[in-house]
Design a protein around this motif. Structure first.
Motif, PDB file in Angstrom:
ATOM      1  N   GLY A   1       0.845  -1.273   0.161  1.00 53.10           N
ATOM      2  CA  GLY A   1      -0.022  -0.033  -0.043  1.00 53.10           C
ATOM      3  C   GLY A   1       0.997   1.369   0.002  1.00 53.10           C
ATOM      4  N   ALA A   2       1.904   1.038   0.844  1.00 51.59           N
ATOM      5  CA  ALA A   2       2.921   2.316   0.768  1.00 51.59           C
ATOM      6  C   ALA A   2       3.430   2.677  -0.446  1.00 51.59           C
ATOM      7  CB  ALA A   2       3.735   2.572   2.103  1.00 51.59           C
ATOM      8  N   GLY A   3       4.086   1.433  -0.964  1.00 55.38           N
ATOM      9  CA  GLY A   3       4.783   1.644  -2.422  1.00 55.38           C
ATOM     10  C   GLY A   3       3.748   2.178  -3.253  1.00 55.38           C
ATOM     11  N   ALA A   4       2.450   1.569  -3.459  1.00 58.59           N
ATOM     12  CA  ALA A   4       1.347   2.370  -4.256  1.00 58.59           C
ATOM     13  C   ALA A   4       1.301   3.776  -4.093  1.00 58.59           C
ATOM     14  CB  ALA A   4       0.164   1.661  -4.267  1.00 58.59           C
ATOM     15  N   ARG A   5       0.983   4.400  -2.889  1.00 58.92           N
ATOM     16  CA  ARG A   5       0.869   5.764  -2.785  1.00 58.92           C
ATOM     17  C   ARG A   5       1.922   6.593  -3.017  1.00 58.92           C
ATOM     18  NH1 ARG A   5      -1.863   3.081   1.849  1.00 58.92           N
ATOM     19  NH2 ARG A   5      -0.083   3.139   3.046  1.00 58.92           N
ATOM     20  N   MET A   6       3.340   6.188  -2.847  1.00 55.46           N
ATOM     21  CA  MET A   6       4.485   6.898  -3.244  1.00 55.46           C
ATOM     22  C   MET A   6       4.565   7.062  -4.651  1.00 55.46           C
ATOM     23  SD  MET A   6       7.511   5.975  -0.778  1.00 55.46           S
ATOM     24  CE  MET A   6       7.316   4.139  -0.519  1.00 55.46           C
TER      25      MET A   6
ATOM     26  N   VAL B   1      11.824   7.369 -11.732  1.00 57.89           N
ATOM     27  CA  VAL B   1      12.370   6.467 -10.689  1.00 57.89           C
ATOM     28  C   VAL B   1      13.123   7.331  -9.771  1.00 57.89           C
ATOM     29  CG1 VAL B   1      12.416   4.292 -11.956  1.00 57.89           C
ATOM     30  CG2 VAL B   1      14.248   5.644 -12.328  1.00 57.89           C
ATOM     31  N   ALA B   2      13.942   8.289 -10.209  1.00 59.79           N
ATOM     32  CA  ALA B   2      14.733   9.126  -9.272  1.00 59.79           C
ATOM     33  C   ALA B   2      13.622  10.173  -8.391  1.00 59.79           C
ATOM     34  CB  ALA B   2      15.460  10.327 -10.240  1.00 59.79           C
ATOM     35  N   ASN B   3      12.525  10.423  -8.781  1.00 64.30           N
ATOM     36  CA  ASN B   3      11.607  11.004  -7.895  1.00 64.30           C
ATOM     37  C   ASN B   3      11.149   9.878  -6.951  1.00 64.30           C
ATOM     38  OD1 ASN B   3      12.016  13.379  -8.930  1.00 64.30           O
ATOM     39  ND2 ASN B   3      10.103  13.323 -10.459  1.00 64.30           N
ATOM     40  N   TYR B   4      10.812   8.754  -7.313  1.00 64.19           N
ATOM     41  CA  TYR B   4      10.211   7.808  -6.603  1.00 64.19           C
ATOM     42  C   TYR B   4      11.339   7.380  -5.410  1.00 64.19           C
ATOM     43  CZ  TYR B   4       7.629   3.219  -5.704  1.00 64.19           C
ATOM     44  OH  TYR B   4       6.661   2.357  -5.079  1.00 64.19           O
ATOM     45  N   ALA B   5      12.874   7.490  -5.842  1.00 60.75           N
ATOM     46  CA  ALA B   5      13.689   7.102  -4.859  1.00 60.75           C
ATOM     47  C   ALA B   5      13.761   8.422  -3.738  1.00 60.75           C
ATOM     48  CB  ALA B   5      15.091   7.213  -5.473  1.00 60.75           C
ATOM     49  N   GLU B   6      13.480   9.358  -4.161  1.00 60.36           N
ATOM     50  CA  GLU B   6      13.634  10.601  -3.275  1.00 60.36           C
ATOM     51  C   GLU B   6      12.361  10.454  -2.345  1.00 60.36           C
ATOM     52  OE1 GLU B   6      14.638  13.831  -0.974  1.00 60.36           O
ATOM     53  OE2 GLU B   6      15.849  12.719  -2.543  1.00 60.36           O
ATOM     54  N   ALA B   7      11.116  10.108  -2.665  1.00 63.05           N
ATOM     55  CA  ALA B   7       9.778   9.637  -2.092  1.00 63.05           C
ATOM     56  C   ALA B   7      10.349   8.656  -0.904  1.00 63.05           C
ATOM     57  CB  ALA B   7       8.703   9.517  -2.785  1.00 63.05           C
ATOM     58  N   ARG B   8      11.014   7.707  -1.191  1.00 66.27           N
ATOM     59  CA  ARG B   8      11.470   6.710  -0.424  1.00 66.27           C
ATOM     60  C   ARG B   8      12.573   7.331   0.649  1.00 66.27           C
ATOM     61  NH1 ARG B   8      13.075   1.130  -3.135  1.00 66.27           N
ATOM     62  NH2 ARG B   8      12.994   0.445  -0.801  1.00 66.27           N
ATOM     63  N   ARG B   9      13.281   8.244   0.348  1.00 67.12           N
ATOM     64  CA  ARG B   9      14.123   8.792   1.329  1.00 67.12           C
ATOM     65  C   ARG B   9      13.392   9.336   2.413  1.00 67.12           C
ATOM     66  NH1 ARG B   9      16.977  10.169  -3.498  1.00 67.12           N
ATOM     67  NH2 ARG B   9      18.611   8.572  -4.044  1.00 67.12           N
ATOM     68  N   VAL B  10      12.434  10.449   1.833  1.00 69.75           N
ATOM     69  CA  VAL B  10      11.686  11.105   2.739  1.00 69.75           C
ATOM     70  C   VAL B  10      10.928  10.139   3.678  1.00 69.75           C
ATOM     71  CG1 VAL B  10       9.675  12.778   2.891  1.00 69.75           C
ATOM     72  CG2 VAL B  10      11.563  13.169   1.199  1.00 69.75           C
ATOM     73  N   ARG B  11      10.312   9.104   3.130  1.00 68.32           N
ATOM     74  CA  ARG B  11       9.658   8.260   4.086  1.00 68.32           C
ATOM     75  C   ARG B  11      10.254   7.723   4.895  1.00 68.32           C
ATOM     76  NH1 ARG B  11       4.719   5.851   4.173  1.00 68.32           N
ATOM     77  NH2 ARG B  11       4.490   3.769   5.147  1.00 68.32           N
ATOM     78  N   TYR B  12      11.424   7.383   4.778  1.00 72.33           N
ATOM     79  CA  TYR B  12      12.481   6.672   5.692  1.00 72.33           C
ATOM     80  C   TYR B  12      12.752   7.678   7.002  1.00 72.33           C
ATOM     81  CZ  TYR B  12      13.625   2.596   2.970  1.00 72.33           C
ATOM     82  OH  TYR B  12      13.259   1.232   2.366  1.00 72.33           O
TER      83      TYR B  12
ATOM     84  N   ARG C   1      20.852   4.843   7.855  1.00 67.47           N
ATOM     85  CA  ARG C   1      21.957   4.583   6.644  1.00 67.47           C
ATOM     86  C   ARG C   1      22.091   3.522   5.844  1.00 67.47           C
ATOM     87  NH1 ARG C   1      28.121   4.827   9.091  1.00 67.47           N
ATOM     88  NH2 ARG C   1      27.276   6.940   9.773  1.00 67.47           N
ATOM     89  N   GLY C   2      21.597   2.153   6.149  1.00 73.17           N
ATOM     90  CA  GLY C   2      21.245   1.043   5.395  1.00 73.17           C
ATOM     91  C   GLY C   2      20.017   1.356   4.476  1.00 73.17           C
ATOM     92  N   TRP C   3      19.095   2.040   5.123  1.00 73.85           N
ATOM     93  CA  TRP C   3      17.839   2.163   4.228  1.00 73.85           C
ATOM     94  C   TRP C   3      18.099   3.155   3.028  1.00 73.85           C
ATOM     95  CZ3 TRP C   3      14.401   3.322   8.960  1.00 73.85           C
ATOM     96  CH2 TRP C   3      13.753   2.091   9.533  1.00 73.85           C
ATOM     97  N   LEU C   4      18.993   4.151   3.270  1.00 75.74           N
ATOM     98  CA  LEU C   4      19.396   5.237   2.341  1.00 75.74           C
ATOM     99  C   LEU C   4      20.359   4.580   1.199  1.00 75.74           C
ATOM    100  CD1 LEU C   4      19.788   8.491   4.374  1.00 75.74           C
ATOM    101  CD2 LEU C   4      17.789   7.666   3.214  1.00 75.74           C
ATOM    102  N   ALA C   5      21.127   3.764   1.785  1.00 74.24           N
ATOM    103  CA  ALA C   5      21.999   3.154   0.748  1.00 74.24           C
ATOM    104  C   ALA C   5      21.072   2.150   0.031  1.00 74.24           C
ATOM    105  CB  ALA C   5      23.124   2.330   1.415  1.00 74.24           C
ATOM    106  N   ARG C   6      20.426   1.435   0.357  1.00 78.36           N
ATOM    107  CA  ARG C   6      19.483   0.669  -0.297  1.00 78.36           C
ATOM    108  C   ARG C   6      18.569   1.319  -1.476  1.00 78.36           C
ATOM    109  NH1 ARG C   6      15.406  -4.090   1.773  1.00 78.36           N
ATOM    110  NH2 ARG C   6      14.095  -4.465  -0.067  1.00 78.36           N
ATOM    111  N   VAL C   7      18.341   2.605  -0.962  1.00 76.71           N
ATOM    112  CA  VAL C   7      17.446   3.505  -2.119  1.00 76.71           C
ATOM    113  C   VAL C   7      18.579   3.616  -3.296  1.00 76.71           C
ATOM    114  CG1 VAL C   7      16.427   5.567  -2.498  1.00 76.71           C
ATOM    115  CG2 VAL C   7      15.714   4.138  -0.687  1.00 76.71           C
ATOM    116  N   ASP C   8      19.870   4.178  -2.727  1.00 72.91           N
ATOM    117  CA  ASP C   8      20.698   4.452  -3.769  1.00 72.91           C
ATOM    118  C   ASP C   8      20.935   3.285  -4.858  1.00 72.91           C
ATOM    119  OD1 ASP C   8      20.957   6.957  -2.802  1.00 72.91           O
ATOM    120  OD2 ASP C   8      22.675   6.867  -1.622  1.00 72.91           O
ATOM    121  N   ARG C   9      21.255   2.004  -4.276  1.00 68.38           N
ATOM    122  CA  ARG C   9      21.633   0.946  -4.984  1.00 68.38           C
ATOM    123  C   ARG C   9      20.296   0.406  -5.747  1.00 68.38           C
ATOM    124  NH1 ARG C   9      24.124  -3.151  -0.710  1.00 68.38           N
ATOM    125  NH2 ARG C   9      24.521  -4.444  -2.497  1.00 68.38           N
TER     126      ARG C   9
END
Length: 384
Positions: A261-266, A296-307, A318-326
């Motif tokens: 659900g969270a992925g869909a909303r982002m 996908v770049a904007n999606y990645a930033e939305a994930r960073r904000v959520r984390y 730190r691990g979450w943000l590294a995961r988004v980058d990878r």
């Protein structure tokens, strides 16, 4: 899609990784033995040919019983078209004795997707430039029963199964193996699957009577069950198969880590449609009209904000943000709508011996995938 018999033992090793330091992964050491090597070898001896050879031998088909990747150029019979499970041989650098060997999965207009060993020091799915392909071989005594995989037309040439393979492998690399961190609200977890998820998939309750047994079963969860859980509970529910490959990988990883659900909303917020947590025709249409790399770049930033908004960001941030980058790097590598430059430097493709015929010990830099050290790409099953 049907697959030849040797692919089952090959998929069973997916995710097996070299042990750092003085130890050896016994599963990799066993590959040398089953491929026909009598000497006991360590897992830092290049082993791409051992992986191919062991997979063939375990299905009753003789390999070359050599650790030279290019030995497979003289094995079996040559085939012209890509075919699931074909032995694919690649060049490596300018050395005519060096190479890489793996099993063919799929291709797009620029790359070949393979399941192989010694890719990022592990058994993984990786992409290799099609310009490096030296040949495709098939066992002499095996009928060509698996379908030919042709390069499909259109801007997104990867089919759903190939994308799922890559996305699943990436997610499993991000999730890792067994954890039981007291700060992790998910509790005991293996391959990213929590105790609650396993119980729900099996239709049983987690209580005092079932907890110990479920925990033990989670530790030794079978390859097929892990694949089934990820496909049914995440890949299909988040409708990743209906998205461009680059978006599918980012969205699948987000759905696993944040929830479907969270992925869909982002995703809906990124493409500017009504946010209701359900991927429907409006969202799918907006995704298809968007510029993939920007999305996908904007999606990645939305994930960073959520984390950053989570209470336990201090522990896992730190691990979450590294995961988004990878994940972003992996997604951009799948964007077929524009030219994506590959990282410079060595690739994963190591051969098994030096030109003198002695086993070659790898320098770690020679084991980076064609996506660099950013990801180890994926597949339809994982190791038990």
């Amino acid at each position: 899609m049907p697959q030849p018999a040797w692919m089952e033992p090959a998929w069973a090793e997916l995710g097996q990784r070299e042990v750092s330091g003085n130890g050896d992964n016994p599963r990799i050491v066993a590959l040398y033995r089953d491929a026909g090597q009598k000497a006991a070898l360590h897992d830092d001896v290049a082993w791409c040919a051992a992986f191919v050879g062991a997979s063939l031998e375990r299905s009753g088909i003789a390999g070359t019983r050599s650790l030279m990747a290019r030995s497979y150029l003289d094995w079996g019979t040559p085939i012209e078209a890509g075919r699931l499970g074909a032995v694919a041989i690649f060049s490596r650098g300018s050395d005519p004795a060096s190479g890489h060997v793996a099993f063919y999965l799929d291709r797009d207009h620029a790359s070949v997707f393979v399941l192989g060993g010694n890719q990022g020091d592990s058994v993984s799915v990786a992409t290799i430039s099609k310009d490096r392909l030296l040949g495709l071989r098939w066992p002499v005594d095996e009928a060509l029963q698996t379908p030919v995989i042709a390069t499909p037309p259109g801007p997104d040439p990867l089919n759903s199964n190939a994308v799922f393979a890559l996305a699943l492998s990436h997610v499993l690399e991000m999730e890792g193996r067994w954890t039981e961190d007291p700060y992790d609200p998910g509790g005991p977890t293996n391959y990213g699957i929590t105790l609650a998820t396993l119980a729900a998939h099996r239709g049983v309750a987690v209580n005092a009577d079932t907890f110990v047994g479920l925990k033990a079963e989670l530790r030794s969860i079978a390859a097929t069950e892990v694949r089934a859980i990820y496909r049914a509970r995440y890949w299909e529910r988040c409708r990743a198969a209906e998205l461009p490959a680059a978006v599918a990988l980012m969205h699948f990883d987000a759905s696993v880590n944040h929830g479907v659900g969270a992925g869909a909303r982002m995703l809906q917020a990124v493409v500017g449609v009504v946010i209701d947590g359900e991927i429907g025709p409006e969202t799918l249409d907006a995704v298809q009209r968007a510029a993939v790399s920007e999305l996908v770049a904007n999606y990645a930033e939305a994930r960073r904000v959520r984390y950053r908004g989570l209470s336990h960001f201090w522990r896992f941030g730190r691990g979450w943000l590294a995961r988004v980058d990878r994940t972003l790097a992996a997604s951009l590598a799948l964007d077929t709508t524009k030219s994506v430059s590959q990282p410079k430097g060595p690739t994963t493709m190591t051969d098994s011996k030096t030109t003198s015929g002695e086993p070659a010990t790898k320098w770690w830099g020679e084991s980076l995938t064609v996506w660099g050290a950013l990801i180890t790409a994926a597949s339809t099953v994982i190791p038990a």
